[in-house]
Scaffold this motif. Sequence first.
Motif, short mmCIF file in Angstrom:
data_model
loop_
_atom_site.label_atom_id
_atom_site.label_comp_id
_atom_site.label_asym_id
_atom_site.label_seq_id
_atom_site.Cartn_x
_atom_site.Cartn_y
_atom_site.Cartn_z
N GLU A 22 0.83 -1.21 0.00
CA GLU A 22 0.00 0.00 0.00
C GLU A 22 0.86 1.26 0.00
N THR A 23 1.98 1.20 0.72
CA THR A 23 2.91 2.34 0.75
C THR A 23 3.44 2.62 -0.65
N TYR A 24 3.88 1.58 -1.35
CA TYR A 24 4.43 1.75 -2.69
C TYR A 24 3.36 2.24 -3.67
N THR A 25 2.16 1.69 -3.56
CA THR A 25 1.07 2.09 -4.45
C THR A 25 0.73 3.57 -4.27
N ASN A 26 0.60 3.99 -3.01
CA ASN A 26 0.31 5.41 -2.74
C ASN A 26 1.46 6.31 -3.17
N PHE A 27 2.68 5.81 -2.96
CA PHE A 27 3.87 6.58 -3.33
C PHE A 27 3.88 6.88 -4.82
N MET A 28 3.63 5.88 -5.64
CA MET A 28 3.66 6.06 -7.09
C MET A 28 2.47 6.88 -7.58
N SER A 29 1.33 6.80 -6.91
CA SER A 29 0.14 7.53 -7.36
C SER A 29 0.24 9.03 -7.10
N ASN A 30 1.15 9.45 -6.21
CA ASN A 30 1.28 10.87 -5.88
C ASN A 30 2.33 11.60 -6.71
N GLU A 31 2.76 10.98 -7.79
CA GLU A 31 3.74 11.59 -8.70
C GLU A 31 4.99 12.08 -7.94
N PRO A 32 5.71 11.16 -7.30
CA PRO A 32 6.84 11.56 -6.45
C PRO A 32 7.97 12.23 -7.22
N PHE A 33 8.19 11.82 -8.47
CA PHE A 33 9.31 12.40 -9.24
C PHE A 33 9.03 13.86 -9.58
N SER A 36 9.58 15.74 -6.27
CA SER A 36 11.00 15.85 -5.94
C SER A 36 11.70 16.85 -6.84
N ALA A 37 11.26 16.94 -8.10
CA ALA A 37 11.84 17.93 -9.01
C ALA A 37 11.51 19.34 -8.55
N SER A 38 10.29 19.54 -8.04
CA SER A 38 9.90 20.85 -7.53
C SER A 38 10.72 21.23 -6.30
N VAL A 39 10.90 20.26 -5.40
CA VAL A 39 11.70 20.51 -4.19
C VAL A 39 13.14 20.81 -4.57
N SER A 40 13.68 20.10 -5.55
CA SER A 40 15.06 20.32 -5.99
C SER A 40 15.25 21.72 -6.55
N TYR A 41 14.25 22.20 -7.27
CA TYR A 41 14.31 23.55 -7.83
C TYR A 41 14.43 24.59 -6.72
N SER A 270 17.00 12.47 -2.09
CA SER A 270 16.63 12.60 -0.68
C SER A 270 15.14 12.87 -0.52
N SER A 271 14.59 13.67 -1.43
CA SER A 271 13.15 13.97 -1.39
C SER A 271 12.33 12.71 -1.63
N LEU A 272 12.77 11.88 -2.57
CA LEU A 272 12.06 10.64 -2.84
C LEU A 272 12.05 9.73 -1.60
N ILE A 273 13.18 9.67 -0.90
CA ILE A 273 13.24 8.89 0.33
C ILE A 273 12.30 9.47 1.38
N LEU A 274 12.29 10.79 1.50
CA LEU A 274 11.40 11.45 2.46
C LEU A 274 9.95 11.18 2.13
N PHE A 275 9.58 11.26 0.87
CA PHE A 275 8.19 11.03 0.46
C PHE A 275 7.78 9.57 0.70
N LEU A 276 8.71 8.65 0.42
CA LEU A 276 8.42 7.23 0.66
C LEU A 276 8.20 6.98 2.16
#
Length: 295
Positions: A22-33, A36-41, A270-276
């Motif tokens: 469920e964690t992985y499914t929710n993670f992918m459905s929230n457009e993590p990449f 993370s690109a927004s946070v990196s900017y 790092s953002s992807l890890i945080l979001f996961l």
Amino acid sequence: MSFLDTIYMSNKLKKTKDTLVETYTNFMSNEPFQMSASVSYYALFSFPALLIIIVNSIGFFYSKIEIKTKIINEISSVLGNDTAVLVENIFKNSYDLNQSKIALYVGIATLLYGATGLFIALQKALNKIFGAPENSNQTFIKLIKNRLFSLSLILIIGFLLLTSLILTSLISALSDWISSIFPSIIVVIFQVVNFIIPLVLIAILFALMFKILPDAIIKWKDVWLGAFVTSLLFSVGKFALGIYFGTTSPESTFGAAGSVILILLWVSYSSLILFLGAEFTKVYALKYGNGIINK
């Protein structure tokens, strides 16, 4: 192992599997990449201000030279020497003693605004993950409150870095003395403790992010497990990324902009890890904890 113990372990494994799926499914459905690109900017513009504020805030209690050296060495171990040189130049160019008071005050305000921008971006991403409603008509008071929350997290980062520096220095000082008196197993234990300390401090930082940043109320006991899982993933990933950057030298592909690209890649990872970790915390709180309440 008894039959009841077998059933208990089977149920435990099933719950763990369901939680991870469920964690992985929710993670992918929230457009993590995309998040993370927004946070990196935002991080690219916040990075210099963040470094300067952290160094100056804990410089009242500890040597600024040692703080800078610690930060530069950490960045060098993960992102390479070129990026470490970039950070060192940021520190060298951060002060201008001949500027006027007005320019100084404007500079401080700009630093504060820039440094907190990263955490505002993280707050928006965490709000999406935890299902907090998006408020398009944000009041001025709410905006100031968010900035103050973000600034408090920056100061907390500084405090955790200070704690890490003190404890690491203490352990290093004691290691030579202990190795000459006690068996080698004691030295190994000290090295394990030296590994656990940063792990715990990073977990505290993640827990504060999950607790403070989102516009949602989450109980502390539901936050800690997710924070420690996130900290473990972050530490393992940091080690793996350091090996990758050290062997492939991806910055050479981008020439002069290589160091900046590496910082963006590191923040994005790092953002992807945080979001996961946030997704895991959310699933755990909803399935086995006290749930999540919007503020």
